[in-house]
Design an enzyme around this catalytic site. Sequence first.
Site, PDB file in Angstrom:
ATOM      1  N   HIS A   1       0.624  -1.267  -0.046  1.00 13.38           N
ATOM      2  CA  HIS A   1       0.243   0.365   0.277  1.00 13.38           C
ATOM      3  C   HIS A   1       0.606   1.533   0.239  1.00 13.38           C
ATOM      4  O   HIS A   1       0.680   2.186  -1.053  1.00 13.38           O
ATOM      5  CB  HIS A   1      -0.538  -0.179   0.836  1.00 13.38           C
ATOM      6  CG  HIS A   1      -1.801   1.282   1.757  1.00 13.38           C
ATOM      7  ND1 HIS A   1      -2.955   1.193   1.116  1.00 13.38           N
ATOM      8  CD2 HIS A   1      -1.238   2.581   1.666  1.00 13.38           C
ATOM      9  CE1 HIS A   1      -3.401   3.299   0.948  1.00 13.38           C
ATOM     10  NE2 HIS A   1      -2.258   3.072   2.124  1.00 13.38           N
ATOM     11  N   GLU A   2       1.774   1.272   1.054  1.00 11.06           N
ATOM     12  CA  GLU A   2       2.732   2.545   1.024  1.00 11.06           C
ATOM     13  C   GLU A   2       3.598   2.689  -0.613  1.00 11.06           C
ATOM     14  O   GLU A   2       3.653   4.235  -0.943  1.00 11.06           O
ATOM     15  CB  GLU A   2       3.870   2.464   1.937  1.00 11.06           C
ATOM     16  CG  GLU A   2       2.894   1.984   3.609  1.00 11.06           C
ATOM     17  CD  GLU A   2       2.176   3.654   3.838  1.00 11.06           C
ATOM     18  OE1 GLU A   2       2.649   4.252   3.330  1.00 11.06           O
ATOM     19  OE2 GLU A   2       1.218   3.027   4.837  1.00 11.06           O
TER      20      GLU A   2
ATOM     21  N   HIS B   1       1.634   4.814  -2.650  1.00 14.81           N
ATOM     22  CA  HIS B   1       1.214   6.277  -2.818  1.00 14.81           C
ATOM     23  C   HIS B   1       2.594   6.401  -3.971  1.00 14.81           C
ATOM     24  O   HIS B   1       2.339   7.653  -4.529  1.00 14.81           O
ATOM     25  CB  HIS B   1       1.839   6.203  -1.222  1.00 14.81           C
ATOM     26  CG  HIS B   1       0.026   6.226  -0.758  1.00 14.81           C
ATOM     27  ND1 HIS B   1      -1.301   6.356  -1.624  1.00 14.81           N
ATOM     28  CD2 HIS B   1       0.025   5.337  -0.170  1.00 14.81           C
ATOM     29  CE1 HIS B   1      -2.323   6.482  -0.280  1.00 14.81           C
ATOM     30  NE2 HIS B   1      -1.550   5.804   0.761  1.00 14.81           N
TER      31      HIS B   1
ATOM     32  N   GLU C   1      -5.828   6.842  -1.056  1.00 12.26           N
ATOM     33  CA  GLU C   1      -6.142   5.388  -0.404  1.00 12.26           C
ATOM     34  C   GLU C   1      -6.418   4.139  -1.082  1.00 12.26           C
ATOM     35  O   GLU C   1      -5.885   3.384  -0.603  1.00 12.26           O
ATOM     36  CB  GLU C   1      -6.501   5.920   1.104  1.00 12.26           C
ATOM     37  CG  GLU C   1      -6.359   7.392   1.790  1.00 12.26           C
ATOM     38  CD  GLU C   1      -4.840   6.715   1.942  1.00 12.26           C
ATOM     39  OE1 GLU C   1      -4.224   4.943   2.078  1.00 12.26           O
ATOM     40  OE2 GLU C   1      -3.689   7.669   2.728  1.00 12.26           O
TER      41      GLU C   1
END
Length: 264
Positions: A126-127, A130, A188
Amino acid sequence: MHRSTAVVSFLTAALALACATSPTGRQRLVFFPDAQMNQMGVTAFTQLKSQMTVSNDPQAIAYVKCVASAVVAEIDTPGAPRSWEVVVFDEPSANAFALPGGKIGVHTGMLEVARNQDQLATVIGHEVAHVLAGHSNERASTELATKGAMGALDALTGPASPTKDLTFAVLGVGAQVGVLLPFSRAQESEADVLGLDLMARAGFDPREGPVLWENMARQGAQPPEILSTHPSSATRIANLRQRAEVALPLFREAHKSGRVPDCS
Ligand SMILES: [Zn+2]
């Protein structure tokens, strides 16, 4: 020229230059050069390392690096960082982040919430997503645009100069502000989708994605990332369950191809 006319024509020009499509098809504004974003990420990471305690627990470091290296090995985004620095911070909060320039930080508190390698891969995927999707650039660009400071665009996007540094300082777009702005809900959701695909391609089980968020909700833990705006956990868990089904074939394919991470 009338002020509003000038603003409109400038914005039109800027949009023509800088309006781009995100990996999931959102229209968004991105106008900082990658080199600029990477530099901001590297600077912010150096600052964070001086502000927080870097862990010297060899087991925790080896575990986080094992998961992170398996995840980043599957990155095929053009222009993505070739190498990633992974640092474990001795911090009790369940936090993690990735920054442009190839930087990943995981707090030891996250290892309490992410209870197995697949859940940790969910966080790291997820990070990193981004970063790969240019979300910091998007937020910094939008922030600058809404500050009505678009006239500074030329100075900001040109080669490094004292004028540019000064412009950044005046606008408050310092290293940390530039790359650590809160992400939007749309970003997100996008990072959830891209991150789950990425971790599944690395051979981690995407069905652990929603479980991670259940753990997070149960502990009342702060969502990962400094300064983040997250969708409500119920919505997020439901969406991740759906996405896990989509990502499942990627996970099975990875295992067939011998990508079976063993980081425990
Ligand atoms: Zn996020």
